[in-house]
Design an enzyme around this catalytic site. Sequence first.
Site, PDB file in Angstrom:
ATOM      1  N   ARG A  60     -20.452  37.343  53.923  1.00 39.92           N
ATOM      2  CA  ARG A  60     -19.104  37.525  54.481  1.00 39.92           C
ATOM      3  C   ARG A  60     -18.450  38.802  53.989  1.00 39.92           C
ATOM      4  O   ARG A  60     -17.534  39.325  54.639  1.00 39.92           O
ATOM      5  CB  ARG A  60     -18.246  36.280  54.195  1.00 39.92           C
ATOM      6  N   GLU A  97     -21.681  29.637  42.228  1.00 39.61           N
ATOM      7  CA  GLU A  97     -20.985  28.356  42.032  1.00 39.61           C
ATOM      8  C   GLU A  97     -21.934  27.231  42.487  1.00 39.61           C
ATOM      9  O   GLU A  97     -21.885  26.136  41.972  1.00 39.61           O
ATOM     10  CB  GLU A  97     -19.699  28.343  42.866  1.00 39.61           C
TER      11      GLU A  97
HETATM   12  P1  AMP Z   1     -19.440  33.478  42.632  1.00 38.25           P
HETATM   13  O1  AMP Z   1     -20.669  34.301  42.342  1.00 38.25           O
HETATM   14  O2  AMP Z   1     -19.455  32.150  41.955  1.00 38.25           O
HETATM   15  O3  AMP Z   1     -18.175  34.261  42.374  1.00 38.25           O
HETATM   16  O4  AMP Z   1     -19.493  33.113  44.168  1.00 38.25           O
HETATM   17  C1  AMP Z   1     -19.012  33.988  45.113  1.00 38.25           C
HETATM   18  C2  AMP Z   1     -19.842  33.984  46.371  1.00 38.25           C
HETATM   19  O5  AMP Z   1     -20.166  32.657  46.805  1.00 38.25           O
HETATM   20  C3  AMP Z   1     -19.084  34.652  47.484  1.00 38.25           C
HETATM   21  O6  AMP Z   1     -19.983  35.511  48.186  1.00 38.25           O
HETATM   22  C4  AMP Z   1     -18.572  33.522  48.337  1.00 38.25           C
HETATM   23  O7  AMP Z   1     -18.744  33.828  49.693  1.00 38.25           O
HETATM   24  C5  AMP Z   1     -19.403  32.302  47.944  1.00 38.25           C
HETATM   25  N1  AMP Z   1     -18.573  31.150  47.548  1.00 38.25           N
HETATM   26  C6  AMP Z   1     -18.545  30.579  46.323  1.00 38.25           C
HETATM   27  N2  AMP Z   1     -17.700  29.547  46.278  1.00 38.25           N
HETATM   28  C7  AMP Z   1     -17.166  29.453  47.501  1.00 38.25           C
HETATM   29  C8  AMP Z   1     -16.193  28.567  48.094  1.00 38.25           C
HETATM   30  N3  AMP Z   1     -15.605  27.599  47.396  1.00 38.25           N
HETATM   31  N4  AMP Z   1     -15.846  28.792  49.390  1.00 38.25           N
HETATM   32  C9  AMP Z   1     -16.429  29.793  50.088  1.00 38.25           C
HETATM   33  N5  AMP Z   1     -17.351  30.624  49.606  1.00 38.25           N
HETATM   34  C10 AMP Z   1     -17.723  30.460  48.326  1.00 38.25           C
END
Ligand code: AMP
Length: 172
Positions: A60, A97
Amino acid sequence: MVGKLRDAIRDVPDFPKEGIVFKDITPILSDGELFKGAIDLICETAGGVKIDKVVGIDARGFIFGAAAADRMGVGFVPVRKKGKLPWRCSEAAYALEYGEAVVEIHEDAVKPGEKVLLVDDLLATGGTAEAALKLLGGLGAEVVCVTFLIELSFLGGREKLVPHPVAAILEY
Ligand code: AMP
């Protein structure tokens, strides 16, 4: 505009797995006024600095990053999940995550000293953006701002991105 963007984001519980509340940004993309407003705000996070490249994170981050690059009249560079980019790549591993992955960038995509705006849709734990910053650091880029449409601030991901400037349009 910020309030309208917040109202448009759809919370989808238990996607893609139990316990995750997924922030669905597609209602912003499908509305011309909201999409334009989001891109305006993302471009503003450069703070008037002349950017050389926008780097967007799979997947995205490509949508928002590419539109921001076009708006600023500069090039766009994708950071992709491993195995998708055809040329010589640098790679960095990270924890999500929900899961684990490796991201890559073409090793000639950004030149040393180029000013970069790094864009993704959402900051959760910060692992993905941290890995992208490692890739950009390896190429000698100067990251002007790491910009997210959404920050899940309760997860503390911003701490992983220190000392880079971080901006989020919407915080939760
Ligand atoms: P992080 O590495 O944990 O910061 O995760 C960020 C990435 O995972 C981004 O590219 C987001 O698009 C996706 N992402 C993680 N958690 C969510 C969520 N709750 N809703 C939408 N996208 C998420």
